[in-house]
Design a protein around this motif. Sequence first.
Motif, PDB file in Angstrom:
ATOM      1  N   LYS A  19      38.943  26.381  34.303  1.00 15.40           N
ATOM      2  CA  LYS A  19      39.104  27.755  33.847  1.00 15.40           C
ATOM      3  C   LYS A  19      39.221  27.803  32.323  1.00 15.40           C
ATOM      4  CE  LYS A  19      41.571  29.223  38.022  1.00 15.40           C
ATOM      5  NZ  LYS A  19      42.858  29.764  38.546  1.00 15.40           N
ATOM      6  N   THR A  56      36.806  35.441  25.305  1.00 13.54           N
ATOM      7  CA  THR A  56      37.868  36.210  25.962  1.00 13.54           C
ATOM      8  C   THR A  56      38.408  37.342  25.091  1.00 13.54           C
ATOM      9  OG1 THR A  56      39.502  34.582  25.174  1.00 13.54           O
ATOM     10  CG2 THR A  56      38.563  34.238  27.366  1.00 13.54           C
ATOM     11  N   PHE A  64      34.908  37.648  28.864  1.00 15.12           N
ATOM     12  CA  PHE A  64      35.050  36.878  30.092  1.00 15.12           C
ATOM     13  C   PHE A  64      36.491  36.914  30.568  1.00 15.12           C
ATOM     14  CE2 PHE A  64      31.068  35.174  28.613  1.00 15.12           C
ATOM     15  CZ  PHE A  64      30.405  34.777  29.763  1.00 15.12           C
ATOM     16  N   ASP A  65      36.657  36.853  31.852  1.00 15.09           N
ATOM     17  CA  ASP A  65      37.981  36.713  32.457  1.00 15.09           C
ATOM     18  C   ASP A  65      38.483  35.302  32.143  1.00 15.09           C
ATOM     19  OD1 ASP A  65      40.094  36.127  34.340  1.00 15.09           O
ATOM     20  OD2 ASP A  65      39.424  37.865  35.489  1.00 15.09           O
ATOM     21  N   SER A  68      37.518  32.567  34.380  1.00 17.11           N
ATOM     22  CA  SER A  68      36.124  32.131  34.505  1.00 17.11           C
ATOM     23  C   SER A  68      36.003  30.643  34.199  1.00 17.11           C
ATOM     24  CB  SER A  68      35.233  32.926  33.547  1.00 17.11           C
ATOM     25  OG  SER A  68      35.280  34.301  33.821  1.00 17.11           O
ATOM     26  N   ASN A  72      30.313  28.730  32.008  1.00 15.72           N
ATOM     27  CA  ASN A  72      29.711  30.017  31.664  1.00 15.72           C
ATOM     28  C   ASN A  72      29.605  30.235  30.162  1.00 15.72           C
ATOM     29  OD1 ASN A  72      29.480  30.853  34.388  1.00 15.72           O
ATOM     30  ND2 ASN A  72      31.632  31.468  34.399  1.00 15.72           N
TER      31      ASN A  72
END
Length: 209
Positions: A19, A56, A64-65, A68, A72
């Motif tokens: 993450k 982010t 982006f979360d 994620s 990515n």
Amino acid sequence: MLIREIMNKNITTITPDMKLSEAYSLMNEKRIRHLPVIKGDKLIGMVTDRDLRLATSKLAQHPFDPASAVQNIMSHPVKTIYPSDPIELAAQLMREMKIGCLPVVEASKLVGIVTSTDLLDALLLLTGINRPSGRLDVRLPNRSGELARLTNLIAQRNVNINSILTYPEKDENIRLVLRVGTMEIKVLAEALCNSGFKVIWPIHISCVK
């Protein structure tokens, strides 16, 4: 100086499914700014602290979360360098590509990483500034024998040369930056000046015209 002499061998790596929030926490914990992304034994990407912040940020168009995966946002394919490459190649590549690090690979495996900080440390070592010394800047005509004449004169005064860096000037002269094993630098500079050398540093020396 070669890459193997300055690269970091203790590499912290991550997997592509980690993450973003975990990668950022890991960077803070290790006090690093670059994370190679490994899948199996293969280097497949790079993630930097800047990548994470931009991805982010609430100012991003499509942030982006933090949950994620790093795959990515990672940079790929990755530009790499070899342990036997000279450090100036790394500096050239990092400058041209505007990046802060280069993974080091050997036999397709990641064996180290070189950062801009490593290159700065290497530059300081090459200048000889880490040893007690004096600094001289001298301009030489770009012709055979001038460097030998300069070093012979320094040797005649029983002064050791710790390092020599050179670069061409616009008028095709050669600029030398020397670190020498004496603190009586003005005395040496005056002797060089009186022997016909153009001394740029130190300034304000007495030279017989």
